[in-house]
Design an enzyme around this catalytic site. Structure first.
Site, PDB file in Angstrom:
ATOM      1  N   MET A  87      -9.778  -1.571   6.787  1.00 25.12           N
ATOM      2  CA  MET A  87      -9.051  -1.084   5.621  1.00 25.12           C
ATOM      3  C   MET A  87     -10.032   0.221   5.206  1.00 25.12           C
ATOM      4  O   MET A  87     -10.257   0.412   3.989  1.00 25.12           O
ATOM      5  CB  MET A  87      -8.813  -2.015   4.695  1.00 25.12           C
ATOM      6  CG  MET A  87      -8.014  -2.968   5.014  1.00 25.12           C
ATOM      7  SD  MET A  87      -6.230  -2.871   5.752  1.00 25.12           S
ATOM      8  CE  MET A  87      -5.403  -2.467   4.185  1.00 25.12           C
ATOM      9  N   ARG A  88     -10.626   0.844   6.119  1.00 27.66           N
ATOM     10  CA  ARG A  88     -11.399   2.232   5.659  1.00 27.66           C
ATOM     11  C   ARG A  88     -10.468   3.404   6.093  1.00 27.66           C
ATOM     12  O   ARG A  88     -10.139   3.263   7.295  1.00 27.66           O
ATOM     13  CB  ARG A  88     -12.582   2.082   6.194  1.00 27.66           C
ATOM     14  CG  ARG A  88     -13.445   1.091   5.375  1.00 27.66           C
ATOM     15  CD  ARG A  88     -13.950   1.029   4.172  1.00 27.66           C
ATOM     16  NE  ARG A  88     -14.439   2.381   3.794  1.00 27.66           N
ATOM     17  CZ  ARG A  88     -14.722   2.737   2.379  1.00 27.66           C
ATOM     18  NH1 ARG A  88     -14.153   1.911   1.252  1.00 27.66           N
ATOM     19  NH2 ARG A  88     -15.275   3.822   2.036  1.00 27.66           N
ATOM     20  N   LEU A  90     -10.850   6.663   7.710  1.00 27.29           N
ATOM     21  CA  LEU A  90     -11.915   7.235   8.836  1.00 27.29           C
ATOM     22  C   LEU A  90     -11.971   8.722   8.678  1.00 27.29           C
ATOM     23  O   LEU A  90     -10.864   9.487   8.551  1.00 27.29           O
ATOM     24  CB  LEU A  90     -11.709   6.939  10.218  1.00 27.29           C
ATOM     25  CG  LEU A  90     -11.713   5.172  10.318  1.00 27.29           C
ATOM     26  CD1 LEU A  90     -11.425   4.785  11.685  1.00 27.29           C
ATOM     27  CD2 LEU A  90     -13.259   4.880  10.232  1.00 27.29           C
ATOM     28  N   HIS A 106      -0.286  -0.977  12.074  1.00 21.82           N
ATOM     29  CA  HIS A 106       0.249  -0.807  10.717  1.00 21.82           C
ATOM     30  C   HIS A 106       1.471  -1.774  10.486  1.00 21.82           C
ATOM     31  O   HIS A 106       2.179  -1.778  11.317  1.00 21.82           O
ATOM     32  CB  HIS A 106       0.304   0.708  10.451  1.00 21.82           C
ATOM     33  CG  HIS A 106       0.830   1.119   9.086  1.00 21.82           C
ATOM     34  ND1 HIS A 106      -0.178   1.068   8.106  1.00 21.82           N
ATOM     35  CD2 HIS A 106       1.967   1.231   8.373  1.00 21.82           C
ATOM     36  CE1 HIS A 106       0.461   1.363   6.793  1.00 21.82           C
ATOM     37  NE2 HIS A 106       1.852   1.368   7.083  1.00 21.82           N
ATOM     38  N   THR A 138      -4.871   9.408  15.109  1.00 21.89           N
ATOM     39  CA  THR A 138      -5.434  10.672  14.802  1.00 21.89           C
ATOM     40  C   THR A 138      -5.613  10.907  13.488  1.00 21.89           C
ATOM     41  O   THR A 138      -5.584  10.156  12.635  1.00 21.89           O
ATOM     42  CB  THR A 138      -3.880  11.480  15.045  1.00 21.89           C
ATOM     43  OG1 THR A 138      -2.791  11.179  14.100  1.00 21.89           O
ATOM     44  CG2 THR A 138      -3.433  11.422  16.590  1.00 21.89           C
ATOM     45  N   GLU A 171       3.077  -8.906  14.686  1.00 22.05           N
ATOM     46  CA  GLU A 171       1.738  -8.169  15.034  1.00 22.05           C
ATOM     47  C   GLU A 171       1.103  -8.817  16.131  1.00 22.05           C
ATOM     48  O   GLU A 171       0.201  -8.159  16.935  1.00 22.05           O
ATOM     49  CB  GLU A 171       0.998  -7.975  13.721  1.00 22.05           C
ATOM     50  CG  GLU A 171       1.648  -7.132  12.533  1.00 22.05           C
ATOM     51  CD  GLU A 171       0.869  -6.979  11.300  1.00 22.05           C
ATOM     52  OE1 GLU A 171      -0.297  -6.876  11.835  1.00 22.05           O
ATOM     53  OE2 GLU A 171       1.246  -7.048  10.341  1.00 22.05           O
TER      54      GLU A 171
HETATM   55  C1  GAR Z   1      -2.129  -6.788   8.884  1.00 23.89           C
HETATM   56  O1  GAR Z   1      -1.022  -6.913   8.622  1.00 23.89           O
HETATM   57  C2  GAR Z   1      -2.289  -5.408   9.538  1.00 23.89           C
HETATM   58  O2  GAR Z   1      -1.052  -4.744   9.716  1.00 23.89           O
HETATM   59  C3  GAR Z   1      -2.871  -4.683   8.095  1.00 23.89           C
HETATM   60  O3  GAR Z   1      -3.536  -5.470   7.635  1.00 23.89           O
HETATM   61  C4  GAR Z   1      -3.375  -6.889   8.006  1.00 23.89           C
HETATM   62  C5  GAR Z   1      -4.780  -7.220   8.384  1.00 23.89           C
HETATM   63  O4  GAR Z   1      -4.286  -8.646   8.889  1.00 23.89           O
HETATM   64  N1  GAR Z   1      -3.487  -3.251   8.390  1.00 23.89           N
HETATM   65  C6  GAR Z   1      -3.238  -2.142   7.637  1.00 23.89           C
HETATM   66  O5  GAR Z   1      -2.693  -2.437   6.406  1.00 23.89           O
HETATM   67  C7  GAR Z   1      -3.912  -0.974   7.832  1.00 23.89           C
HETATM   68  N2  GAR Z   1      -3.516   0.001   7.332  1.00 23.89           N
HETATM   69  P1  GAR Z   1      -5.728  -9.532   9.625  1.00 23.89           P
HETATM   70  O6  GAR Z   1      -7.151  -9.250   9.058  1.00 23.89           O
HETATM   71  O7  GAR Z   1      -5.239 -10.987   9.587  1.00 23.89           O
HETATM   72  O8  GAR Z   1      -5.366  -9.093  10.969  1.00 23.89           O
END
Ligand code: GAR
Length: 226
Positions: A87-88, A90, A106, A138, A171
């Protein structure tokens, strides 16, 4: 063997799914977190995967943090860098360094709902279909060539928790699939920024298809939130 470094910030369930997939030809070289308290670090360590923390709070700027992160990644000789709930935002320099070998997941059907709180925003927008996207990274945030998407319905009565759980299950299916394709050298990106998956049949009946085209003119890629 292709070396993969996975970056996490928290729970790490996508990282777990990729590790548990046991992808032939892939070696998980390290799991790196920007947060010392990321829950996923314990899972990785228990599996004997080297872990590292590059704490963003210890750096005066994004540039300094990204440089230290890249240095740590490169000590593991990463051929693919996988952002799994990292969650950073880049820097462009970091993204360019790993161009073509930096993937993200995402929790929305990009280019819809880039940014945060995607599930709540999908409910509020009244969309009937929602999902998740794996894409090459990107410089523009939550943009870049789409590798695979999974679609789930938004059901009457859904709240953020029920919808995010439905998306998360997908996911865990599509991220290992995308990594597998990369490891098998089956992904190419066209000059127009479309991903082609070699030898992959498109399943018109299923919820998940490899993405063969992008939505032209959708504004999500135009700007980067500050
Ligand atoms: C996931 O839902 C992923 O898609 C989201 O954070 C969650 C992480 O869960 N990513 C984002 O929002 C990126 N912008 P996890 O740590 O259990 O994999």
């Amino acid at each position: 063997m292709k070396s993969i470094v996975i970056l996490i910030s928290g729970r790490g369930s996508n990282m777990e799914a990729i590790v548990n997939a046991g992808i032939p030809g892939a070696r998980i070289a390290a799991v790196i977190s920007n947060r010392p308290d990321a829950k996923g670090l314990a899972f990785a360590a228990a599996r004997g995967i080297p872990t590292a923390v590059v704490d963003h709070k210890a750096f005066p700027s994004r540039e300094a943090f990204d440089a230290a992160l890249a240095e740590t990644i490169d000590t593991h000789g990463a051929e693919l860098v996988v952002l799994a709930g990292f969650m950073r935002v880049l820097t462009d320099a970091f993204v360019r360094r790993y161009e073509g070998r930096l993937m993200n997941i995402h929790p929305s059907l990009l280019p819809s709902f880039p940014g945060l709180h995607t599930h709540q925003r999908a409910i509020e927008a009244g969309v009937r279909a929602h999902g998740a996207t794996v894409h090459f990274v990107t410089p523009a945030l939550d943009c870049g060539p789409v590798v695979i998407q999974a679609v789930v319905p938004v059901l009457p009565g859904d709240d953020e928790d029920s919808l995010s759980a439905r998306v998360l299950r997908q996911e865990h299916r599509i991220y290992p699939q995308a990594v597998r394709w990369f490891v098998e050298d089956r992904l190419t990106v066209t000059a127009q920024g479309q991903v082609r998956v070699r030898d992959e049949a498109v399943d018109e009946a299923g919820w998940t298809i490899p993405s063969l085209d992008r939505v032209p003119g959708a504004g999500a890629c135009d700007s980067r939130p500050s």
